[in-house]
Enzyme design. Structure first.
Site, PDB file in Angstrom:
ATOM      1  N   VAL A 307       0.841  -1.200   0.000  1.00  0.00           N
ATOM      2  CA  VAL A 307       0.000   0.000   0.000  1.00  0.00           C
ATOM      3  C   VAL A 307       0.874   1.247   0.000  1.00  0.00           C
ATOM      4  CG1 VAL A 307      -0.218  -0.045   2.522  1.00  0.00           C
ATOM      5  CG2 VAL A 307      -1.921   1.174   1.159  1.00  0.00           C
ATOM      6  N   ASP A 308       0.533   2.176  -0.881  1.00  0.00           N
ATOM      7  CA  ASP A 308       1.216   3.463  -0.952  1.00  0.00           C
ATOM      8  C   ASP A 308       0.798   4.314   0.247  1.00  0.00           C
ATOM      9  OD1 ASP A 308       2.663   5.643  -2.144  1.00  0.00           O
ATOM     10  OD2 ASP A 308       0.733   6.460  -2.758  1.00  0.00           O
ATOM     11  N   LYS A 309       1.587   5.336   0.531  1.00  0.00           N
ATOM     12  CA  LYS A 309       1.276   6.202   1.675  1.00  0.00           C
ATOM     13  C   LYS A 309       0.454   7.424   1.262  1.00  0.00           C
ATOM     14  CE  LYS A 309       4.118   9.264   3.278  1.00  0.00           C
ATOM     15  NZ  LYS A 309       3.268  10.495   3.304  1.00  0.00           N
ATOM     16  N   THR A 310       1.074   8.317   0.501  1.00  0.00           N
ATOM     17  CA  THR A 310       0.469   9.615   0.226  1.00  0.00           C
ATOM     18  C   THR A 310      -0.776   9.487  -0.642  1.00  0.00           C
ATOM     19  OG1 THR A 310       2.651  10.617   0.346  1.00  0.00           O
ATOM     20  CG2 THR A 310       0.898  11.919  -0.667  1.00  0.00           C
ATOM     21  N   ILE A 500      -2.139  -1.118  -3.655  1.00  0.00           N
ATOM     22  CA  ILE A 500      -3.065   0.017  -3.693  1.00  0.00           C
ATOM     23  C   ILE A 500      -2.239   1.290  -3.803  1.00  0.00           C
ATOM     24  CG2 ILE A 500      -4.977   1.197  -2.574  1.00  0.00           C
ATOM     25  CD1 ILE A 500      -5.436  -1.252  -0.868  1.00  0.00           C
TER      26      ILE A 500
END
Length: 608
Positions: A307-310, A500
């Site tokens: 999963v990406d952060k921003t 994601i």
């Protein structure tokens, strides 16, 4: 969305039309003509089916199509064209429905390519001329105007430059790059115009490399086998054994034909795509677009989440973290004065401040004589007072660094405010965690996710803090698009993987993952194009909901498979014993079809 192909539509229409014509002829007393009409409806479907079987066998694949071919061919040879055309119609109809389910084609990378600038403003003989980016060469000096996407990697000249690098790094806040610093292609100029000295041609620059990574990933993703075919070999062997035994023991070849007609795998071929399409339709009703049937079938098998952060687990834009007023002012007054001046700036922090003031119902006034100094801040007059907002050194009226200010926590940006030359306080901004993020990840664990990896291009200190709050198993920070792809490839070797993300830098890894999910409500279009699934509303929890819907649709599809096989076996036994002649067997098969399709349609409704 791609609809049913003309070939599949024609194959389904021909036997249906011939069945109707044959029935009209039959009841008109023209039995022989009716038989020829039904046979004419069987032949094209059978021919196509034989071609498909030969092609599959050449690849080493054995499917349920063989049973349908034997039933149709046996019906023609055995003089039972009515049974054969019913089988042909249901088989071709199932093929058309499956074509619809499987044919929701993945979009090409047109949006990603469209974002690349087609031309650049290049200095030639002291003049600015527009040239195609293909002509850019190292050493060329180009003008990057406000809002322009940088077309090639290069060094900033005449800086500083304020750049929105979120598309590449995932960092939500614009960064200020000094004169001589590198600017990568694909980033956006969020400040004043500046010049760029090209260091790489457009074809060799960062953005072009990302595009090539996505295209390579698309080619590498193999299609999933049709779910019903996983049970083909055993069902085929059982069918041929029962049909052969019925022929040998009774001496009547029509019994073998009846067995084949009842065994025709229409329930499997129809019910599985119906359940899958029903699940896809239910997802669409919840704002989740699943591009292929393969994706919905794969979702319940995912065990690892990248999963990406921003913009994915965080809100993706700065919000007020804390207000620190000074000089006897309260928080509301500081926001009102600073927000009034911020209306004159398009900087992302200024816009966040104005938005926060509106959310708090704080009335702002128009500023007077406002001007912006790129990379430093904004000054102007608010209600007769000289106001400055921006870096601490700028608001304090001096040049240099902010080294005398206490360091900020990771991921936090400070907007200092001065009024009439006196410090008025500061407002701290940060990219905050989505409210639903912790609960969403917990729900995904309940639905089979065993491992969660936070994968981001942001700084390690920021990423580690977010990862600790979410309780993920691993954090990979400072990751380039190539690093993200490498991480996905490593995780895929251990378990089925879902990614994601929402940025351009996520596009390659979204394509490489077993299931790529793009938050498309406000994310980069390129990420949506590369992904297998797009969440069209700005809600992370819809991903967990898609997992639940997909799991239920797959369970219903498997129920239909096993129910279809079980009922077909009972019908085959009855046919072998002489209780079901070929035409009655075909009608019995239609009843089985109806039962399993009705069961498959349950996927349209919400379950527990």
């Amino acid at each position: 969305m791609k609809t049913i192909s003309r070939r599949a539509l024609a194959l389904a229409a021909i036997p249906a039309l011939s069945l109707v014509i044959g029935l009209v002829l039959y009841f008109a007393g023209l039995a022989d003509a009716a038989g020829w009409a039904w046979t004419a409806g069987i032949v094209p479907v059978l021919a196509y089916l034989l071609w498909t079987i030969v092609t599959s066998l050449a690849k080493g694949d054995i499917g349920l199509d063989i049973i349908a071919a034997l039933a149709m061919g046996g019906a023609i040879v055995g003089g039972e064209p009515l049974a054969g055309v019913v089988v042909a119609m249901m088989y071709a109809g199932g093929g058309a429905l499956e074509d619809f389910a499987q044919g929701r084609a993945q979009a090409e990378m047109t949006a990603l390519l469209a974002r690349v600038p087609r031309a650049a403003m290049v200095y030639r003989a002291g003049e600015l001329v527009s040239e195609p980016i293909e002509k850019l060469a190292p050493g060329d000096r180009i003008l990057i105007r406000p809002g322009d996407v940088v077309p090639a990697d290069g060094a900033i000249a005449g800086g500083p430059a304020v750049l929105d690098e979120s598309a590449l790094t995932g960092e939500s806040l614009p960064v200020t790059r000094a004169d001589g610093a590198q600017a990568l292609s694909g980033v956006t100029n969020s400040g004043a115009a500046f010049d760029l000295i090209v260091t790489k041609s457009a074809a060799d620059s960062t953005y072009a490399q990302i595009t090539r990574l996505v295209e390579s990933a698309r080619r590498s993703k193999a299609p999933m086998a049709r779910l019903a075919d996983r049970y083909a070999l055993g069902f085929l062997a059982a069918t041929l054994a029962i049909a052969g035994a019925a022929w040998v023991l009774s001496g009547e070849p029509l019994r073998a034909l009846a067995v084949l007609v009842v065994a025709t795998p229409c329930p499997l071929i129809l019910a599985v795509p119906v359940a899958i399409v029903a699940g896809m339709s239910r997802c669409a009703g919840r704002g989740i677009m699943i591009k292929t049937a393969r994706t919905l079938e794969m979702l319940p098998r995912v065990k690892t989440l990248l999963v990406d952060k921003t913009g994915t687990v965080t809100e993706g834009h700065p919000g007020i973290e804390r207000v620190e007023p000074a000089g006897g002012r309260d928080e509301g007054e500081l926001i009102r004065i600073a927000g009034s001046l911020a209306q004159a700036s398009q900087h992302v922090i200024s816009e966040a401040l104005v938005e926060a003031a509106h959310r708090r119902a704080i009335a702002l006034v128009p500023p007077q004589d406002a001007a912006e100094q790129p990379g430093e801040g904004v000054f102007g007059t608010v209600e007769g007072h000289v106001v400055k907002i921006g870096r601490h050194a700028f608001t304090a009226g001096r040049h240099g660094s902010d080294g005398d200010v206490a360091p900020l926590p990771p991921g936090v940006t400070a907007l200092s405010v001065s009024i009439d030359g006196a410090p008025a306080g500061r407002i701290l901004f940060a990219d905050r965690l989505r409210d639903e993020a912790p609960a969403t990840l917990a729900a995904m664990r309940e639905r089979g996710i065993d491992r969660i990896v936070l994968l981001t291009g942001d700084r390690a200190d920021v990423a580690e803090g977010i990862g600790a709050r979410l309780g993920v198993e691993k954090v990979i920070a400072d990751a380039s698009p190539e690093d993200k792809v490498a991480a996905a490839m490593a995780e895929k070797k251990l378990a089925p993987t879902m990614m994601i993300g929402d940025g351009i830098n996520d596009a390659p890894v979204l394509a490489y993952a077993d299931v790529g999910v793009a938050l498309g409500a406000r994310g980069a279009v390129a990420a949506s194009e590369a992904a297998d699934m797009i969440v069209m509303v700005d809600r992370l929890d819809r991903v967990a909901e898609a997992l639940a819907i997909a799991g239920r649709a797959r369970r219903i599809a498997l129920q239909s498979v096993f129910a279809g096989i079980g009922l077909s076996v009972l019908g085959m036994i009855a046919a072998a014993l002489g209780y079901l002649p070929p035409v009655a067997g075909a009608l019995a098969q239609e009843a089985i079809d109806l039962a399993v399709i009705l069961n498959a349609l349950r996927a349209l409704r919400g379950g527990r």
